[in-house]
Design a protein around this motif. Structure first.
Motif, PDB file in Angstrom:
ATOM      1  N   TYR A 589       0.872  -1.183   0.000  1.00 29.22           N
ATOM      2  CA  TYR A 589       0.000   0.000   0.000  1.00 29.22           C
ATOM      3  C   TYR A 589       0.908   1.232   0.000  1.00 29.22           C
ATOM      4  N   LYS A 590       0.708   2.090  -1.004  1.00 23.81           N
ATOM      5  CA  LYS A 590       1.597   3.238  -1.125  1.00 23.81           C
ATOM      6  C   LYS A 590       0.838   4.433  -1.684  1.00 23.81           C
ATOM      7  N   MET A 591       1.053   5.595  -1.084  1.00 24.11           N
ATOM      8  CA  MET A 591       0.472   6.838  -1.565  1.00 24.11           C
ATOM      9  C   MET A 591       1.281   7.321  -2.761  1.00 24.11           C
ATOM     10  N   GLN A 592       0.593   7.562  -3.897  1.00 26.31           N
ATOM     11  CA  GLN A 592       1.291   7.998  -5.096  1.00 26.31           C
ATOM     12  C   GLN A 592       0.537   9.118  -5.790  1.00 26.31           C
ATOM     13  N   GLY A 622     -25.377  12.123 -10.915  1.00 26.06           N
ATOM     14  CA  GLY A 622     -24.784  11.430 -12.042  1.00 26.06           C
ATOM     15  C   GLY A 622     -23.429  12.043 -12.337  1.00 26.06           C
ATOM     16  N   MET A 623     -22.368  11.213 -12.406  1.00 21.82           N
ATOM     17  CA  MET A 623     -21.014  11.752 -12.488  1.00 21.82           C
ATOM     18  C   MET A 623     -20.142  10.869 -13.378  1.00 21.82           C
ATOM     19  N   ARG A 624     -19.301  11.505 -14.181  1.00 22.07           N
ATOM     20  CA  ARG A 624     -18.313  10.825 -15.005  1.00 22.07           C
ATOM     21  C   ARG A 624     -16.946  10.993 -14.363  1.00 22.07           C
ATOM     22  N   MET A 625     -16.265   9.856 -14.092  1.00 22.21           N
ATOM     23  CA  MET A 625     -14.944   9.881 -13.478  1.00 22.21           C
ATOM     24  C   MET A 625     -13.896   9.508 -14.520  1.00 22.21           C
ATOM     25  N   HIS A 626     -12.768  10.207 -14.490  1.00 21.08           N
ATOM     26  CA  HIS A 626     -11.642   9.910 -15.388  1.00 21.08           C
ATOM     27  C   HIS A 626     -10.358  10.000 -14.558  1.00 21.08           C
ATOM     28  N   GLN A 627      -9.645   8.875 -14.454  1.00 17.95           N
ATOM     29  CA  GLN A 627      -8.446   8.801 -13.616  1.00 17.95           C
ATOM     30  C   GLN A 627      -7.289   8.267 -14.469  1.00 17.95           C
ATOM     31  N   ARG A 628      -6.135   8.952 -14.353  1.00 15.70           N
ATOM     32  CA  ARG A 628      -4.983   8.561 -15.176  1.00 15.70           C
ATOM     33  C   ARG A 628      -3.692   8.677 -14.380  1.00 15.70           C
ATOM     34  N   CYS A 629      -2.826   7.652 -14.521  1.00 16.62           N
ATOM     35  CA  CYS A 629      -1.496   7.671 -13.921  1.00 16.62           C
ATOM     36  C   CYS A 629      -0.552   6.882 -14.825  1.00 16.62           C
ATOM     37  N   ASP A 630       0.384   7.578 -15.426  1.00 19.86           N
ATOM     38  CA  ASP A 630       1.345   6.934 -16.333  1.00 19.86           C
ATOM     39  C   ASP A 630       2.571   6.400 -15.607  1.00 19.86           C
ATOM     40  N   ASP A 631       2.681   6.642 -14.308  1.00 19.42           N
ATOM     41  CA  ASP A 631       3.841   6.189 -13.543  1.00 19.42           C
ATOM     42  C   ASP A 631       3.368   5.464 -12.289  1.00 19.42           C
ATOM     43  N   TYR A 632       2.484   4.477 -12.491  1.00 14.81           N
ATOM     44  CA  TYR A 632       1.968   3.702 -11.366  1.00 14.81           C
ATOM     45  C   TYR A 632       2.678   2.342 -11.366  1.00 14.81           C
ATOM     46  N   PHE A 633       3.736   2.226 -10.575  1.00 12.67           N
ATOM     47  CA  PHE A 633       4.581   1.033 -10.562  1.00 12.67           C
ATOM     48  C   PHE A 633       4.909   0.673 -12.014  1.00 12.67           C
ATOM     49  N   ASP A 634       4.613  -0.586 -12.420  1.00 12.82           N
ATOM     50  CA  ASP A 634       4.839  -0.983 -13.812  1.00 12.82           C
ATOM     51  C   ASP A 634       3.528  -1.243 -14.550  1.00 12.82           C
ATOM     52  N   ILE A 635       2.405  -0.701 -13.996  1.00 15.12           N
ATOM     53  CA  ILE A 635       1.092  -0.907 -14.627  1.00 15.12           C
ATOM     54  C   ILE A 635       0.346   0.431 -14.734  1.00 15.12           C
ATOM     55  N   PRO A 636       0.750   1.335 -15.636  1.00 16.43           N
ATOM     56  CA  PRO A 636       0.040   2.607 -15.786  1.00 16.43           C
ATOM     57  C   PRO A 636      -1.428   2.382 -16.148  1.00 16.43           C
ATOM     58  N   ALA A 670     -18.143   1.843  -9.043  1.00 17.25           N
ATOM     59  CA  ALA A 670     -17.236   2.973  -9.221  1.00 17.25           C
ATOM     60  C   ALA A 670     -15.812   2.444  -9.367  1.00 17.25           C
ATOM     61  N   ILE A 671     -14.877   3.366  -9.553  1.00 15.52           N
ATOM     62  CA  ILE A 671     -13.457   2.999  -9.682  1.00 15.52           C
ATOM     63  C   ILE A 671     -12.622   3.887  -8.778  1.00 15.52           C
ATOM     64  N   GLN A 672     -11.447   3.385  -8.398  1.00 17.24           N
ATOM     65  CA  GLN A 672     -10.415   4.159  -7.718  1.00 17.24           C
ATOM     66  C   GLN A 672      -9.070   3.580  -8.124  1.00 17.24           C
ATOM     67  N   GLY A 673      -8.429   4.225  -9.082  1.00 13.64           N
ATOM     68  CA  GLY A 673      -7.184   3.702  -9.610  1.00 13.64           C
ATOM     69  C   GLY A 673      -7.409   2.365 -10.286  1.00 13.64           C
ATOM     70  N   THR A 674      -6.713   1.339  -9.851  1.00 16.20           N
ATOM     71  CA  THR A 674      -6.899  -0.006 -10.410  1.00 16.20           C
ATOM     72  C   THR A 674      -8.044  -0.756  -9.747  1.00 16.20           C
ATOM     73  N   PHE A 675      -8.609  -0.200  -8.683  1.00 18.86           N
ATOM     74  CA  PHE A 675      -9.705  -0.827  -7.955  1.00 18.86           C
ATOM     75  C   PHE A 675     -11.019  -0.713  -8.736  1.00 18.86           C
ATOM     76  N   ASP A 676     -11.839  -1.763  -8.677  1.00 16.82           N
ATOM     77  CA  ASP A 676     -13.246  -1.733  -9.066  1.00 16.82           C
ATOM     78  C   ASP A 676     -14.071  -1.846  -7.796  1.00 16.82           C
ATOM     79  N   ILE A 677     -14.950  -0.867  -7.578  1.00 23.56           N
ATOM     80  CA  ILE A 677     -15.764  -0.830  -6.368  1.00 23.56           C
ATOM     81  C   ILE A 677     -17.179  -1.265  -6.737  1.00 23.56           C
ATOM     82  N   GLN A 678     -17.651  -2.309  -6.101  1.00 23.69           N
ATOM     83  CA  GLN A 678     -18.967  -2.857  -6.414  1.00 23.69           C
ATOM     84  C   GLN A 678     -20.067  -1.959  -5.845  1.00 23.69           C
ATOM     85  N   PRO A 679     -21.303  -2.082  -6.368  1.00 27.23           N
ATOM     86  CA  PRO A 679     -22.411  -1.257  -5.875  1.00 27.23           C
ATOM     87  C   PRO A 679     -22.658  -1.482  -4.381  1.00 27.23           C
TER      88      PRO A 679
END
Length: 759
Positions: A589-592, A622-636, A670-679
């Motif tokens: 677990y790391k803050m990035q 109703g909300m559209r989320m867009h999250q991007r990280c090109d330097d997330y370990f080795d899985i952008p 919903a999503i948070q980074g690589t996480f998928d959050i179920q309803p």
């Protein structure tokens, strides 16, 4: 006659001079012949009949309200004349004629629905006492959670359309953290709060940026003494509870507040983890069940002193302390990979002191100091299923000293323009250490010692204008210098707010904001800590602040229906996410910092009622989320997702003293980074009985009754495979008792006329 005319002219000149300094409503009351009438009662109301103030005309028939509201309604009454109502939007009413009344006056009754929201200077103002009457709430924090667009999750308030929300007390900054301020508000009775102001773009004099709620506490007005004692019993797997006492004494010159609360915390959490960890081409199935127990006593103390030097100058001093001695916890993990036991003991102490001076000429000076001390010890032992073992003892701590000083000046200019400027300076020093002992096995036992010094200096200027029909706009910019170690940066933050009063029933507010969010001090350390034999928490030296930019528009109909559209973009957004290490079996677990996090959407707030027995509040997002990280370990990652949230709160009144609630909330995936959050879905119910002439009440609330309010999360992204479920026994039942006493007001004594005595 000449003397009388000179008096009239002099009176009008005085009214005009006062209007230059502040926004006023003034005029003259005359009879049918145009002669001035004195002793006429003039009541100023808002357009919805809400009382604002009352005056009596002088011998020249002139009246004046300072400050005033726009648009307004005037109710004029005199025993010898027929009552009259007068509506207007300008500062000068001119002559208002009254008609002589030869008939007996009839009883006049004015009825109107109390508005949900008042808009002043671009802020959405709410009377929490009204919300407390309509909902089952027990303290100021719970009342804030009932505001339109506000939701509460695990002690954190959020505003729909804003990525972050700051709570401000009495319009000025504090060095307390969000959790510490939450503790204070949970121990503050609702009737101590005058109002709550919600802002998507906080003015610079608040010394915060972005979305904020300003909690305004009541000031001393007369001689009175009042108090409140309360107690809670709660069951959430364990039984625990708390007790609180609040006392307030006021005179026209001073006020004294004392609050003390103590809580016996007992918590139980279970986390089921399933990890398909890919290492060197081989998949390792890891199943853990972690059981976390915590218990301890928490004490809170607040004292506040308010003194009026005169009618316009005031000094406020307050102290808040929080003490958590010997808070103990343990984490026991079992599964097919390990068996581990982690014992922890923590001692926390916090002291906060604030001082504020408010002048009668627009100057405010203040300072705030927080001292925080935390000491902790840990003992961990892990036995792996392959026969290996590791163990260690750890001692650590954190010491933070934080200072804030500020000065603000405002000027009222002609034509209802206002000018403001000010500055603030923050200094924080954080000293942290972490030392390992008795280390066995593969432990990254790196001792750490750090001494971080943070400097923040702000300088702002703002300009605003209030128009006669209630329309208001303001614009400002804040220049900031920030320094943390070797990181130095200059930045400018623009802010703008525009409120268009189309009609009294139709308003449109548009806000532009910019902000910066700083990571907490502990996250920026290089230390590694362990949750069990598989999960680790890594610090992130060099973690950058996040820059936020927001635009929102809110349409308000009939002062209760709200429709908000929003857009927000955050550069260098940071949060903590898990990652299955590629070189060993460890979940990190790391803050990035991400490249950005962007969201836009629409939220609607619709209250409705049926008579006096039923009230409801419906919200939809109703909300559209867009999250991007090109330097997330080795899985952008670069991910997008539509999210929908809807919640309905229902309140049923049974007579005058009994009420019930049934509330439901649903959130789509919903999503948070690589996480998928179920309803998730949260259902809660509550009941309240008020008795003893409304001085006492008992309420019971059941939260997350279906145990579906905490979502399950999973990762299915570029070879990462992880399931987490912490939905174990999240339902809770709380019984709350409160008794209010006092309300004593000193009686006015009849004065003895001694004007003809020789004393």
């Amino acid at each position: 006659m000449k003397r009388k005319m000179m008096g009239i002219v002099a009176g009008w000149l005085l009214v005009y001079a006062g209007a230059i300094e502040a926004q006023t409503v003034s005029g003259r009351v005359v009879d049918e012949a145009g002669k001035p009438l004195d002793a006429v009662s003039v009541v100023l109301q808002r357009s919805d009949s809400t009382f604002v103030g009352a005056v009596v005309t002088d011998t020249t028939g002139i009246f004046c309200f300072d400050p005033a509201v726009f648009p307004y309604r005037l109710v004029l009454q005199h025993l010898a004349y027929a009552p009259k109502e007068w509506t207007g939007t300008s500062e000068q009413t001119g002559d208002i004629p009254l008609t002589a009344n030869d008939r007996a006056l009839q009883e006049v009754v004015v009825t109107a629905e109390r508005p949900l929201v008042q808009v002043e200077d671009g802020k959405l103002g709410y009377d929490l006492s009204v919300l407390a009457e309509q909902r089952i709430v027990n303290n100021a924090f719970e009342a804030l959670a009932e505001l339109p667009g506000i939701t509460e999750k695990d002690g954190t308030l959020s505003l729909a359309g804003a990525s972050s929300l700051t709570i401000v007390l009495n319009g000025k900054p504090t060095t307390m953290t969000a959790s510490q301020l939450e503790t204070l508000l949970r121990n503050t009775p609702v009737d101590r709060v005058e109002k709550a102001e919600v802002m998507y773009s906080a003015p610079p004099e608040y010394h915060v940026r972005g979305a904020a709620i300003n909690v305004v506490l009541k000031k001393a007005t007369d001689h009175s003494f009042s108090g409140e004692v309360s107690a809670d019993y709660r069951n959430q797997y364990f039984n625990d509870g708390n007790a609180n006492a609040n006392f307030r004494y006021t005179t026209p010159k001073l006020a004294v507040d004392v609050m003390y609360g103590t809580a016996n915390d007992k918590k139980m959490t279970k986390i089921d983890l399933y990890s398909r960890h890919m290492l060197q081409g081989q998949v390792h199935d890891i199943r853990n069940e972690e059981e976390i127990r915590e218990k301890g006593w928490v004490h809170h103390l607040r004292g506040a002193f308010e003194y009026h030097l005169d009618d316009k100058n005031r000094v406020d001093v307050s102290y808040f302390g929080s003490y958590t001695p010997s808070y103990k916890g343990n984490s026991y993990t079992t599964g097919n990979f390990q068996e581990s036991l982690l014992n922890k003991e923590t001692d926390k102490r916090l002291h906060n002191v604030s001082l504020r001076y408010t002048s009668g000429f627009g100057l405010e000076l203040g300072g705030d100091y927080t001292a925080y001390r935390m000491d902790n010890s840990q003992q961990m032992q892990v036995d792996y299923t392959d026969g290996s073992r590791k163990s260690f003892n750890l001692s650590g701590g954190q010491q933070i000293d934080k200072y804030t000083v500020y000065a603000d000046q405002s000027h009222s200019l002609p034509e209802n323009w206002t000018l403001g400027y000010g500055l603030s300076y923050d200094f924080a020093r954080s000293r942290d250490y972490q030392v390992y002992q008795d280390v066995q096995g593969a432990v990254d036992a790196q001792d750490t010692h750090s001494d971080l010094k943070e400097h923040t200096a702000d300088l702002y200027v703002s300009l605003g204008k209030q128009f006669g029909n209630g329309t208001h706009f303001s614009v400002s910019t804040t220049g900031e210098y920030y320094e943390l170690g070797n990181y130095r940066r200059w930045a400018f933050y623009p802010q703008a707010s525009f409120l268009w009063m189309i009609q009294p029933e139709h308003m449109l507010q548009v806000s532009l904001s910019s902000d910066k969010t700083y990571p907490d001090y502990w996250s920026m350390q290089s230390a590694v800590s362990y949750l069990d034999g598989y999960s680790e928490i890594h610090g992130t030296p060099g973690l950058r602040p996040a820059n936020q930019y927001g635009l929102s528009g809110t349409y308000i109909w009939k002062q209760k229906y709200l429709l908000t559209a929003f857009f927000e973009h955050t550069n260098d957004y940071f949060t903590q996410s898990p990652y299955q290490a590629s070189d060993r079996l460890a979940l990190i677990y790391k803050m990035q910092n991400w490249d950005y996090m962007r969201q836009y959407g629409v939220v609607a707030n619709i209250p409705f009622s049926a008579g006096s027995w039923y009230r409801a509040k419906y919200n939809a997002l109703g909300m559209r989320m867009h999250q991007r990280c090109d330097d997330y370990f080795d899985i952008p990652f670069n991910r997008k997702k539509w999210v929908f949230v809807t919640w309905l709160d229902n309140t049923f009144k049974v007579g005058k003293h009994v009420s019930f609630e049934l509330n439901g909330r649903y959130q789509s995936a919903a999503i948070q980074g690589t996480f998928d959050i179920q309803p998730l879905f949260n259902l809660e119910a509550a009941a309240k009985w008020t008795f003893a002439h409304e001085k006492a009440s008992i309420s019971i609330r059941g939260n997350d009754l279906l145990n579906t309010g905490y979502p399950k999360t999973e990762v299915r992204f570029k070879g990462q495979y992880l399931d987490m479920d912490n939905s174990f026994y999240n339902r809770s039942v709380t019984i709350h008792f409160v008794y209010r006493f006092g309300g004593y007001k000193e009686k006015k004594q009849k004065e003895v006329d001694t004007s003809r005595f020789r004393l």
